[in-house]
Motif scaffolding. Structure first.
Motif, PDB file in Angstrom:
ATOM      1  N   SER A 180      42.526  46.155  35.621  1.00 18.53           N
ATOM      2  CA  SER A 180      41.664  44.983  35.433  1.00 18.53           C
ATOM      3  C   SER A 180      40.321  45.396  34.851  1.00 18.53           C
ATOM      4  CB  SER A 180      41.440  44.257  36.765  1.00 18.53           C
ATOM      5  OG  SER A 180      42.626  43.639  37.209  1.00 18.53           O
ATOM      6  N   GLY A 235      35.531  44.854  37.189  1.00 17.71           N
ATOM      7  CA  GLY A 235      36.947  44.941  37.532  1.00 17.71           C
ATOM      8  C   GLY A 235      37.333  46.383  37.789  1.00 17.71           C
ATOM      9  N   THR A 289      47.986  41.829  33.076  1.00 16.65           N
ATOM     10  CA  THR A 289      46.838  42.268  32.288  1.00 16.65           C
ATOM     11  C   THR A 289      46.818  41.568  30.933  1.00 16.65           C
ATOM     12  OG1 THR A 289      48.156  44.212  31.639  1.00 16.65           O
ATOM     13  CG2 THR A 289      46.536  44.504  33.399  1.00 16.65           C
ATOM     14  N   LEU A 316      37.242  40.348  37.576  1.00 22.33           N
ATOM     15  CA  LEU A 316      38.689  40.353  37.358  1.00 22.33           C
ATOM     16  C   LEU A 316      39.386  41.126  38.469  1.00 22.33           C
ATOM     17  CD1 LEU A 316      37.385  40.000  34.396  1.00 22.33           C
ATOM     18  CD2 LEU A 316      39.582  40.843  33.572  1.00 22.33           C
ATOM     19  N   SER A 317      40.405  40.520  39.050  1.00 23.51           N
ATOM     20  CA  SER A 317      41.244  41.199  40.036  1.00 23.51           C
ATOM     21  C   SER A 317      42.541  40.416  40.155  1.00 23.51           C
ATOM     22  CB  SER A 317      40.554  41.270  41.402  1.00 23.51           C
ATOM     23  OG  SER A 317      41.466  41.708  42.396  1.00 23.51           O
ATOM     24  N   ASN A 318      43.655  41.065  39.888  1.00 28.89           N
ATOM     25  CA  ASN A 318      44.928  40.354  39.955  1.00 28.89           C
ATOM     26  C   ASN A 318      45.211  39.887  41.377  1.00 28.89           C
ATOM     27  OD1 ASN A 318      47.397  39.355  38.820  1.00 28.89           O
ATOM     28  ND2 ASN A 318      48.468  41.081  39.766  1.00 28.89           N
TER      29      ASN A 318
END
Length: 332
Positions: free
Chosen positions: A63, A59, A167, A106-108
């Motif tokens: 992230s 990430g 987060t 993970l990546s918003n």
């Protein structure tokens, strides 16, 4: 030391309201995750459980910070894991990922450039990819074998810019995965302690009575025919607040403690004339060297006693310890 500028009651009230609003917003974001503990969540956990290698968490930015913590939690709860920075992965660190691993990305936005750059390489390795993103329709989500939705209605930041609720949601989902895996693997408290040997938790869960007890001549001990006065001298010289009382064969017959002394004085017993066997406590509680120190502490607290005698499997006296020994060992 510099002190902060005094604030008015109105300013203090406004700051409290702002802080409370953040907590309420993030609590709502966490609450919304309950509906997403679904079949995709179970499939993601299944990939991790069946992984013969390690769980590689990647990430960028915030992230990445959350991913690093998730990797640490997984590793400490029985699921071998480590964090790889996707920027560094493009410059050599991708070699840390092997064909037996599972990748948790993970990546918003689900469109982080550094992640998308290495997706083809992850695919080429044939490594299962699990995404955790706030955009279920993103490139990352679509490329993953399993995509976990951690989208939030809004960030706690009033500008909607600083990653806050997003987060927090990712972190909580990571914890949910780690604990689900822990329970499924049958991971025990002792297993946990083995991965935390240097901390107070490790000491509490790994230290046994045999590691801290006084042995040999350091054990306070008198015979059943000893005077009470002799028992008090033994207690004073060994400084454990008690003495064992043994019979002619060396078997434990009882114990005399500081508490017994107070009761003796209350009954106006002549300590210079009485025998210790007249005032000792018989059928006293004992422990074995193999008992965990934390278990012994619980026993002592439940029975309001400050010291214990230690016997072996044959009931022979082999040691003694008190609360101070537990304190020095870091168990308390």
């Amino acid at each position: 030391m510099r002190q902060g500028k005094p604030i008015t009651p109105e300013e203090a009230g406004r700051l409290r309201s702002l802080g409370l609003a953040v907590i309420e917003t993030e609590a709502a974001a966490i609450s919304s995750l309950a509906a997403r503990i679904d079949d995709d969540f179970a499939r993601a956990c299944s990939y991790m459980l069946e992984c013969p290698g390690r769980i590689v968490v990647i990430g960028m930015g915030k992230s990445g910070h959350i991913g690093s913590k998730i990797a640490a939690t997984l590793a400490s709860t029985g699921s071998p894991a480590f964090f790889v920075h996707p920027g560094e992965a493009s410059h050599g660190d991708l070699g840390m990922i092997t064909s037996g691993d599972v990748v948790l990305a993970l990546s918003n936005s689900g469109e982080t450039g550094e992640l998308l750059t290495i997706l083809p390489l992850i695919k080429r390795l044939g490594v299962p990819l699990i995404s955790m993103t706030g955009n279920p329709g993103s490139t990352l989500a679509c490329e993953a074998e399993v995509s976990i939705d951690v989208s939030v209605e809004k960030e706690a930041c009033p500008l909607g810019l600083a990653p806050t609720s997003s987060t927090t949601a990712a972190l909580v989902m990571g914890d949910a995965m780690a604990i689900a895996l822990l329970e499924t693997r049958g991971f025990t408290a002792e297993d946990f302690a083995l991965s935390h040997p240097g901390g107070s938790l490790g000491r509490r869960l790994l230290l046994h009575i045999g590691n801290i007890m006084h042995t040999g001549d350091a054990i306070p001990k008198v015979s059943t025919d000893a005077s009470l006065n002799a028992a008090l001298i033994e207690m004073s010289s060994k400084s454990l607040g008690m003495t064992a009382v043994v019979d002619g064969q060396g078997d434990l017959a009882g114990i005399y403690t500081d508490g017994d002394l107070r009761r003796t004085l209350d009954h106006k017993v002549n300590i210079h004339e009485a025998g210790v066997s007249e005032v000792m406590t018989v059928n006293c509680k004992t422990v074995v060297p193999e008992m965990l120190a934390a278990e012994a502490l619980q026993l002592m607290e439940e029975n309001k006693i400050s010291g214990l005698l230690v016997v072996n499997g044959r009931g022979e006296l082999v040691g003694a310890f008190n609360m101070h020994d537990l304190l020095r060992a870091g168990v308390m």
